[in-house]
Design a protein around this motif. Sequence first.
Motif, PDB file in Angstrom:
ATOM      1  N   LYS A   1      -3.675   0.771  -3.302  1.00  0.00           N
ATOM      2  CA  LYS A   1      -3.508  -0.617  -2.877  1.00  0.00           C
ATOM      3  C   LYS A   1      -3.164  -1.446  -4.109  1.00  0.00           C
ATOM      4  O   LYS A   1      -3.998  -2.186  -4.631  1.00  0.00           O
TER       5      LYS A   1
ATOM      6  N   THR B   1      -5.696   5.704  -0.372  1.00  0.00           N
ATOM      7  CA  THR B   1      -4.460   4.930  -0.430  1.00  0.00           C
ATOM      8  C   THR B   1      -4.450   4.059  -1.679  1.00  0.00           C
ATOM      9  O   THR B   1      -5.469   3.499  -2.075  1.00  0.00           O
TER      10      THR B   1
ATOM     11  N   ARG C   1       0.854  -1.194   0.000  1.00  0.00           N
ATOM     12  CA  ARG C   1       0.000   0.000   0.000  1.00  0.00           C
ATOM     13  C   ARG C   1       0.888   1.241   0.000  1.00  0.00           C
ATOM     14  O   ARG C   1       1.941   1.253   0.618  1.00  0.00           O
TER      15      ARG C   1
END
Length: 144
Positions: A51, A49, A31
């Motif tokens: 990922k 975020t 991540r």
Amino acid sequence: MSVTAMPDATPPVSVPSHFQSFLAFDFGQKRTGVASGNRLLRTATPQPTIKAEGDARFAQVEARIRDWQPDALVVGVPYHPDGAPHDNTRAAQRFARQLHGRFKLPVYEVDERYSTTEALASGARDADAASACIILEQFLRSLP
């Protein structure tokens, strides 16, 4: 271009005053936290975020750069408490070099020791994005 900024210290290489907007990354193997911010307000805003790994990560980074149009990028680089580098230090520095190579934007490195710990201690729901905010705000505080 690489600038290593220690917490609350002035970067050894100056950042041009016309650089106003920044995207920051808290690089991780699985991540990558993201934050946007600007020099005027000296604040950072968490972004979703990333990922993803490999080329999928860079496709998402490219989309963020296209959306935000930053003047420069900031990457948090972790170190041991005594300042010694480790495997994640080298991985973050490689990520910074790749960002510069792919997107042709200046990339500034910031010592990010304890940013994740600080993010978790503040109760952040997304520690990666919160850590990216901490990294970017630390960088912005170091600017004249």
